[in-house]
Design an enzyme around this catalytic site. Structure first.
Site, PDB file in Angstrom:
ATOM      1  N   ASP A  33      27.350   9.152  38.787  1.00 54.95           N
ATOM      2  CA  ASP A  33      26.679  10.318  38.158  1.00 54.95           C
ATOM      3  C   ASP A  33      27.504  11.926  38.127  1.00 54.95           C
ATOM      4  O   ASP A  33      27.488  11.906  39.177  1.00 54.95           O
ATOM      5  CB  ASP A  33      25.350  10.638  38.311  1.00 54.95           C
ATOM      6  CG  ASP A  33      24.562   9.075  38.493  1.00 54.95           C
ATOM      7  OD1 ASP A  33      25.144   8.109  37.948  1.00 54.95           O
ATOM      8  OD2 ASP A  33      23.442   9.245  38.842  1.00 54.95           O
TER       9      ASP A  33
ATOM     10  N   GLU B   7      15.708   6.963  35.234  1.00 56.58           N
ATOM     11  CA  GLU B   7      16.600   7.795  36.110  1.00 56.58           C
ATOM     12  C   GLU B   7      17.248   9.129  35.365  1.00 56.58           C
ATOM     13  O   GLU B   7      17.177   9.100  34.103  1.00 56.58           O
ATOM     14  CB  GLU B   7      17.813   6.947  36.343  1.00 56.58           C
ATOM     15  CG  GLU B   7      17.111   5.659  37.442  1.00 56.58           C
ATOM     16  CD  GLU B   7      18.682   4.888  37.750  1.00 56.58           C
ATOM     17  OE1 GLU B   7      18.573   4.744  38.828  1.00 56.58           O
ATOM     18  OE2 GLU B   7      19.505   4.514  36.936  1.00 56.58           O
TER      19      GLU B   7
ATOM     20  N   ARG C 181      13.509  10.112  41.748  1.00 57.28           N
ATOM     21  CA  ARG C 181      14.856  10.778  42.074  1.00 57.28           C
ATOM     22  C   ARG C 181      15.064  11.730  41.178  1.00 57.28           C
ATOM     23  O   ARG C 181      14.634  11.581  39.979  1.00 57.28           O
ATOM     24  CB  ARG C 181      15.442   9.854  42.547  1.00 57.28           C
ATOM     25  CG  ARG C 181      16.163   8.506  41.612  1.00 57.28           C
ATOM     26  CD  ARG C 181      17.150   7.783  42.208  1.00 57.28           C
ATOM     27  NE  ARG C 181      17.284   6.323  41.370  1.00 57.28           N
ATOM     28  CZ  ARG C 181      16.608   5.246  41.357  1.00 57.28           C
ATOM     29  NH1 ARG C 181      15.584   5.374  42.664  1.00 57.28           N
ATOM     30  NH2 ARG C 181      16.780   4.251  40.848  1.00 57.28           N
ATOM     31  N   ASP C 182      16.529  12.086  41.523  1.00 54.66           N
ATOM     32  CA  ASP C 182      17.342  12.805  40.517  1.00 54.66           C
ATOM     33  C   ASP C 182      16.641  14.065  39.819  1.00 54.66           C
ATOM     34  O   ASP C 182      16.343  14.233  38.775  1.00 54.66           O
ATOM     35  CB  ASP C 182      17.698  11.834  39.197  1.00 54.66           C
ATOM     36  CG  ASP C 182      18.279  10.618  39.642  1.00 54.66           C
ATOM     37  OD1 ASP C 182      18.612  10.570  40.834  1.00 54.66           O
ATOM     38  OD2 ASP C 182      17.959   9.628  38.961  1.00 54.66           O
TER      39      ASP C 182
ATOM     40  N   LEU D 175      33.222   6.767  41.734  1.00 55.52           N
ATOM     41  CA  LEU D 175      32.559   7.804  41.124  1.00 55.52           C
ATOM     42  C   LEU D 175      31.123   7.282  40.300  1.00 55.52           C
ATOM     43  O   LEU D 175      31.470   6.121  39.663  1.00 55.52           O
ATOM     44  CB  LEU D 175      33.365   8.764  40.451  1.00 55.52           C
ATOM     45  CG  LEU D 175      33.057   9.886  39.186  1.00 55.52           C
ATOM     46  CD1 LEU D 175      34.000  10.797  39.101  1.00 55.52           C
ATOM     47  CD2 LEU D 175      32.759   9.042  37.788  1.00 55.52           C
TER      48      LEU D 175
ATOM     49  N   GLN E  49      28.598  11.806  42.105  1.00 53.72           N
ATOM     50  CA  GLN E  49      28.385  10.827  43.159  1.00 53.72           C
ATOM     51  C   GLN E  49      29.596  10.090  43.298  1.00 53.72           C
ATOM     52  O   GLN E  49      30.327   9.592  42.617  1.00 53.72           O
ATOM     53  CB  GLN E  49      27.239   9.457  42.508  1.00 53.72           C
ATOM     54  CG  GLN E  49      25.783  10.293  42.118  1.00 53.72           C
ATOM     55  CD  GLN E  49      25.259  10.340  43.671  1.00 53.72           C
ATOM     56  OE1 GLN E  49      24.762   9.397  44.490  1.00 53.72           O
ATOM     57  NE2 GLN E  49      24.886  11.453  43.985  1.00 53.72           N
TER      58      GLN E  49
END
Ligand code: FRU
Length: 486
Positions: free
Chosen positions: A39, A227, A166-167, A37, A55
């Site tokens: 985020d 990030e 991203r994100d 696992l 994730q």
């Protein structure tokens, strides 16, 4: 298509028992049912129920992605695992369903995430070979998702931004929708390539069509990539939380490979103004321990701003290990913490639901307390900066938590500098509070310890791998303390 989800079921069937009987499984922390696992994603409270996605690499204990795992809870502490909700199964997300967030509107949940594609070939995956697409799915129950819809792609990003975008974290404010994305900007300095981390802000009226309205890249580089950005308001102040990569490691700052922290705008200043020069001086780290990264916040229905982080950091497998790997899983999330703003700093305390657990007084014999499956809560107060030491495990194989003056240190090192086995290669971390250390709240749940200094002014998160027989706590009896187990 069925196969992506069927493969997870098969793997659970194959490995479930091994994972489930691992002594390092926790009681109150979100873990992968099998595999890896990272985020936390899509955190929200939807029709009263807390949803946490994450994730998830169920098929590979060393990561690699592939899915969004899912669990639900009514109290943020006891989590029930559901089937994954997203798999890397479309052309836009075939190399990974990367991190993202949830937006809740009465009875609809909207999940925004990044579809990652890595083309096979000889690419640098910065300027070429990678495609980052922002995608949207909707749900009426948090489990069944609509088909995936592309909302932003390479053609929508500014020209000076690399393929690392991203994100998405999405929120609504003043009748508009906003999205913040983490980015790596292409930059040169004296002819040398020196990329800079930054954020992109998009605006929308309908959640589907998005327009770029700000690109914020500081003048002076603060890492090469940011990030998991998150923008929210706390006590009327705008906060930007993000994870810069590429900062130089310091003795008491930036002690891990990648960082996560936040910046607050000064009175009368916008976030953009606060960031345009360099966030270097205003950036505060969320956590001073070995294992903390990629946090995300959400607003609970009662208005609390709650943060959950990944109790891990990317790219550390060469540096330290998680000893649960042999049992087919690794990593967990932190306890949810409530955020409050005090004297220009954000404090993080474990959510008050923790007090509702049926804690019992722990009976310590001599100065030691032994536990095995329980979670333990130790609270030391009225410290006044005097020296305190608590050992989780033993001096030979344990974590030493020491505080003196305004300094707190957590260390897996013995007097000779040798690292304790239970640290899996972790050494020492240091943090300071503004004033003297007055209180230490130490929570240990099987293989994770979270230490809150001065009511959450400074927090240390670390994994600790003690076998059940080794789960001792050596207490210092000086001063006031309270020990409880659940
Ligand atoms: C942070 C991160 C994110 C990305 C995800 C992929 O740990 O690298 O930027 O979306 O992990 O798993």
């Amino acid at each position: 298509m069925e196969n992506a989800f069927q493969r997870v079921r098969d793997e659970l069937e194959r490995m479930g028992r091994t994972v489930g009987s691992c002594p390092f499984r926790t009681n109150y922390h979100i873990m992968p049912p099998v595999g890896w696992l990272n985020d936390p994603n899509g955190l929200c409270q939807f029709r009263g129920v807390f949803h946490a996605y994450f994730q998830y690499s169920p098929l590979n204990v060393h990561g690699g992605g592939g899915y969004w795992g899912h669990c639900v809870s009514s109290d943020l502490l006891c989590w029930e695992y559901r089937e994954p909700v997203l798999a890397a199964d479309t052309p836009e997300d075939r190399s990974g369903v990367y991190s993202g967030s949830a937006l809740v509107e009465t009875d609809r949940m909207y999940l925004f995430y990044t579809g990652n594609v890595k083309l096979p070939g000889d690419y640098d995956y910065i300027d070429a070979g990678r495609i980052s697409t922002q995608l949207l799915v909707e749900s009426g129950d948090g489990q069944q998702m609509s088909s995936k819809e592309k909302i932003l792609g390479t053609e929508d990003y500014p020209a000076d931004i690399t393929e690392h975008v991203r994100d998405p974290k999405v929120w609504s404010e003043d009748g508009h929708y906003y999205m913040v994305l983490g980015a790596r900007a292409r930059r040169w300095e004296d002819g040398i390539r020196r990329d800079k981390g930054g954020i992109l802000l998009y605006c929308s009226e309908d959640k589907k069509h998005w327009k770029l309205y700000r690109e914020i890249v500081p003048q002076k580089a603060f890492g090469y990539m940011w990030e998991c950005p998150d923008i929210f308001t706390l006590s009327g102040k705008k906060v930007l939380s993000f994870c810069p990569q590429g900062l130089a490691r310091g003795e008491e700052r930036f002690q891990n490979i990648y960082q996560s922290g936040y910046c607050l705008a000064k009175p009368g200043e916008t976030l953009e103004e606060a960031l345009c020069d360099s966030p270097e001086d205003t950036f505060r780290e969320w956590d001073m321990g070995f294992d903390f990264y990629a946090p995300q916040t959400f607003e609970a229905e009662d208005g609390r701003r709650i943060l959950i982080g990944w109790a891990g950091v990317p790219d550390t497998e060469d540096v330290h290990k998680n000893l649960s790997v042999k049992n087919g899983w690794q990593h967990c999330l932190t306890l949810p913490g409530e955020l409050t703003l005090r004297d220009g700093k954000i404090f993080r305390t474990p959510v008050r639901e923790l007090d509702k657990l049926p804690w019992q007084k722990g009976i310590a014999q001599e100065n030691r307390y032994h536990w095995e499956d329980h979670a333990v809560r130790l609270f030391l107060s009225e410290i006044g900066g005097e020296k305190r030491e608590v050992i989780i495990g033993s001096r030979k194989n344990g974590l030493i938590i020491r505080s003196e003056g305004n300094k707190t240190e957590i260390s897996f090192l013995d007097e000779t500098g040798k690292k304790a086995l239970c640290g899996g290669g972790r050494g020492r971390r240091i943090g300071r509070t503004r004033g003297m250390v007055e209180s230490l709240l130490i929570l240990v749940d099987s293989s994770i310890a979270e230490i809150f200094v001065n009511g959450g002014e400074s927090v240390f998160t670390t994994r600790i791998y003690l076998e059940k027989a080794e789960r001792d706590m050596e207490l210092c009896r000086s001063g006031k303390y309270k020990l409880e187990v659940v």
